[in-house]
Design a protein around this motif. Structure first.
Motif, PDB file in Angstrom:
ATOM      1  N   VAL A   1       0.892  -4.892   2.085  1.00 14.72           N
ATOM      2  CA  VAL A   1      -0.244  -4.602   2.442  1.00 14.72           C
ATOM      3  C   VAL A   1      -1.595  -4.407   1.185  1.00 14.72           C
ATOM      4  CG1 VAL A   1      -1.477  -2.545   3.417  1.00 14.72           C
ATOM      5  CG2 VAL A   1       0.705  -3.348   4.729  1.00 14.72           C
ATOM      6  N   GLY A   2      -0.833  -3.829   0.311  1.00 16.23           N
ATOM      7  CA  GLY A   2      -1.703  -3.575  -0.737  1.00 16.23           C
ATOM      8  C   GLY A   2      -2.542  -4.858  -1.250  1.00 16.23           C
ATOM      9  N   THR A   3      -1.614  -5.885  -1.586  1.00 19.48           N
ATOM     10  CA  THR A   3      -2.052  -7.277  -1.910  1.00 19.48           C
ATOM     11  C   THR A   3      -2.966  -7.728  -1.006  1.00 19.48           C
ATOM     12  OG1 THR A   3       0.244  -7.494  -2.986  1.00 19.48           O
ATOM     13  CG2 THR A   3      -1.266  -9.363  -2.521  1.00 19.48           C
ATOM     14  N   LEU A   4      -2.595  -7.763   0.327  1.00 23.31           N
ATOM     15  CA  LEU A   4      -3.422  -8.087   1.308  1.00 23.31           C
ATOM     16  C   LEU A   4      -4.890  -7.466   1.327  1.00 23.31           C
ATOM     17  CD1 LEU A   4      -3.126 -10.104   3.656  1.00 23.31           C
ATOM     18  CD2 LEU A   4      -2.941  -8.295   5.145  1.00 23.31           C
ATOM     19  N   MET A   5      -5.065  -5.969   0.991  1.00 21.68           N
ATOM     20  CA  MET A   5      -6.149  -5.211   0.922  1.00 21.68           C
ATOM     21  C   MET A   5      -6.801  -5.939  -0.145  1.00 21.68           C
ATOM     22  SD  MET A   5      -5.245  -1.555   2.060  1.00 21.68           S
ATOM     23  CE  MET A   5      -6.965  -0.866   1.392  1.00 21.68           C
ATOM     24  N   GLY A   6      -6.047  -6.330  -1.381  1.00 27.60           N
ATOM     25  CA  GLY A   6      -6.926  -6.642  -2.620  1.00 27.60           C
ATOM     26  C   GLY A   6      -7.389  -7.912  -2.316  1.00 27.60           C
ATOM     27  N   ILE A   7      -6.928  -8.830  -1.467  1.00 26.24           N
ATOM     28  CA  ILE A   7      -7.273 -10.270  -1.286  1.00 26.24           C
ATOM     29  C   ILE A   7      -8.462  -9.978  -0.220  1.00 26.24           C
ATOM     30  CG2 ILE A   7      -6.989 -12.458   0.365  1.00 26.24           C
ATOM     31  CD1 ILE A   7      -4.012 -11.992  -0.866  1.00 26.24           C
ATOM     32  N   PHE A   8      -8.481  -9.151   0.756  1.00 27.65           N
ATOM     33  CA  PHE A   8      -9.694  -8.867   1.466  1.00 27.65           C
ATOM     34  C   PHE A   8     -10.750  -8.278   0.691  1.00 27.65           C
ATOM     35  CE2 PHE A   8     -11.897  -5.750   4.243  1.00 27.65           C
ATOM     36  CZ  PHE A   8     -12.315  -6.522   5.272  1.00 27.65           C
ATOM     37  N   ILE A   9     -10.417  -7.159  -0.127  1.00 20.87           N
ATOM     38  CA  ILE A   9     -11.633  -6.658  -0.991  1.00 20.87           C
ATOM     39  C   ILE A   9     -12.314  -7.930  -1.920  1.00 20.87           C
ATOM     40  CG2 ILE A   9     -12.367  -4.986  -2.726  1.00 20.87           C
ATOM     41  CD1 ILE A   9      -9.881  -3.260  -1.733  1.00 20.87           C
ATOM     42  N   ALA A  10     -11.292  -8.522  -2.392  1.00 25.02           N
ATOM     43  CA  ALA A  10     -12.105  -9.843  -3.325  1.00 25.02           C
ATOM     44  C   ALA A  10     -12.705 -10.829  -2.463  1.00 25.02           C
ATOM     45  CB  ALA A  10     -10.614 -10.530  -3.945  1.00 25.02           C
TER      46      ALA A  10
END
Length: 428
Positions: A246-255
């Motif tokens: 979830v954290g990595t997915l959020m990072g991808i989403f923010i990026a």
């Protein structure tokens, strides 16, 4: 549309989010594991007290003989109702009464592989209390046995030892340890040290294949130490990978959001750039020139502005061979570009009209020198179809100390040149 540094930023952002989520996952896992182990420790403490109480109270039938023997030391115990009642119990295999004379108070302790059969009695007498000994194997019984031994005293004198021989497996089964596995989702193991071998003796386990290394353990003494240990069937803590995902997915989403914002910003900047730039020459257009001067110069900056009108330029361009047009245009642009240096700005304000803005005040001599240089650089003759065409520059100049006055003066000079001119209005 994004440079390498920006790409590194987005990749770095995703990596940072991954590492942060990994750190959060480890911290949550550590915290939850600590809570789980504290809860398991409290549970085991209560459970061990319950097991010890059952072994010393519920299955301690020796107390029923104590009062009777103390009041009737010479009585025949086997003929009493108490004896028959206890022998009738399913888990009781035998009752042994050893008189004071039959208890050997000296001898070697139990050794691995060579059990001293008098040792449990001697231990009970030395401790002067009830002990539960075993499980052990005995030649007289076909099952593993537990021995509850109580030394009975009268006026501080040993009368005898009462030993109740119990079916070890039946007693262990009745301790209800399976609740830990069936209701609480723990794998458990109850063990002690074998009096016969000196090695670990597993009394009960929920899963023989489980790894009982990272466990919570609680012990009690019978007097041999009995230990009960547990571990969750799904191991301690929580799975950190959903958190990391979830954290990595959020990072991808923010990026992704930042990437789209950056692209949108660049497109707006590019659009704004082309609104201010003449695409053919890459000089500022009139709008860009006025905005540049407004942003970069104070209102009282003295300027000298040259207006260059190139007569016949458009006609010569159209008459040239297609293969020569780009070369001719590029040479003309390069001629003007050499003036775009230091504090000098070159702008194309109409198809054949250019402005060269010097951010300083020139006197008459300086102006004449620049005019002569411009004429020499720009004027040229081209023979097309036996017709000589001359690119003749018309050069005018004016001084200006107010940025807001430039457009009005450009308009006035434009009217003098007689070309179609559309004024560009700025909010200045």
């Amino acid at each position: 549309m994004i440079n390498r540094l920006e790409k590194y930023f987005f990749v770095g952002l995703i990596i940072v989010c991954f590492l942060l989520s990994l750190l959060v996952g480890f911290q949550l896992d550590s915290h939850y594991t600590k809570v789980q182990k504290n809860n398991a420790k409290a549970l085991l403490t209560s459970y061990c007290e319950l097991i010890e109480d059952k072994l010393k109270s519920v299955y301690n039938y020796t107390d029923q003989f104590s009062g009777y023997i103390q009041s009737n030391p010479q009585a025949d115990i086997k003929s009493t109702p108490i004896y028959k009642e206890i022998m009738a119990k399913e888990e009781v295999m035998d009752i042994i009464i050893k008189t004071k004379e039959q208890v050997k108070l000296s001898g070697s302790s139990a050794k691995a592989g060579n059990l001293d059969k008098d040792y449990p009695y001697r231990l009970a007498v030395l401790r002067k209390e009830l002990i539960t000994y075993g499980p052990i194997k005995h030649d007289s019984y076909d099952k593993d046995i537990l021995i509850s031994i109580l030394p009975i005293y009268h006026n501080n004198e040993l009368i005898c030892c009462v030993a109740i021989i119990l079916d070890a497996q039946q007693i262990i089964d009745q301790l209800d340890i399976d609740i830990l596995s069936q209701n609480l989702d723990y794998d458990y193991q109850l063990w002690t040290v074998s009096a016969e071998t000196g090695h670990k003796l597993v009394l009960a386990t929920s899963n023989e294949k489980a790894d009982y290394l990272n466990v919570v353990e609680e012990s009690f003494e019978m007097p041999a130490k009995w230990s009960l240990l547990v571990k969750p069937k799904t191991n301690w803590g929580i799975s950190i990978w959903p958190i990391v995902f979830v954290g990595t997915l959020m990072g991808i989403f923010i990026a992704r959001l930042l990437y789209l914002h950056l692209i949108s910003k660049k497109e707006k900047e590019e659009l704004a750039y082309f609104e201010r730039i003449d695409r053919e020459t890459q000089f500022l257009n009139l709008y860009g020139l006025l905005e540049h001067l407004q942003k970069n110069l104070s209102q009282n900056t003295e300027m000298t502005i040259f207006i260059v009108e190139t007569i016949h330029a458009h006609k010569i361009y159209n008459m040239l061979d297609v293969n020569l047009r780009d070369e001719w245009t590029n040479n003309f642009i390069l001629t003007l570009k050499k003036y775009a240096k230091n504090k000098t700005v070159v702008a194309r304000i109409q198809e054949s009209m250019f402005a060269i803005v010097y951010e300083e005040y020139f006197d008459e001599k300086q102006i004449l020198d620049i005019q002569r240089e411009l004429e020499i650089d720009i004027i040229q003759s081209v023979i097309i179809d036996d017709t000589r065409m001359t690119l003749q520059p018309v050069i005018k100049y004016f001084h200006c100390t107010q940025v807001t006055n430039i457009e009005k003066k450009l308009l006035r000079y434009k009217k003098r040149f007689g070309n179609n001119y559309k004024q560009v209005y700025l909010n200045i």
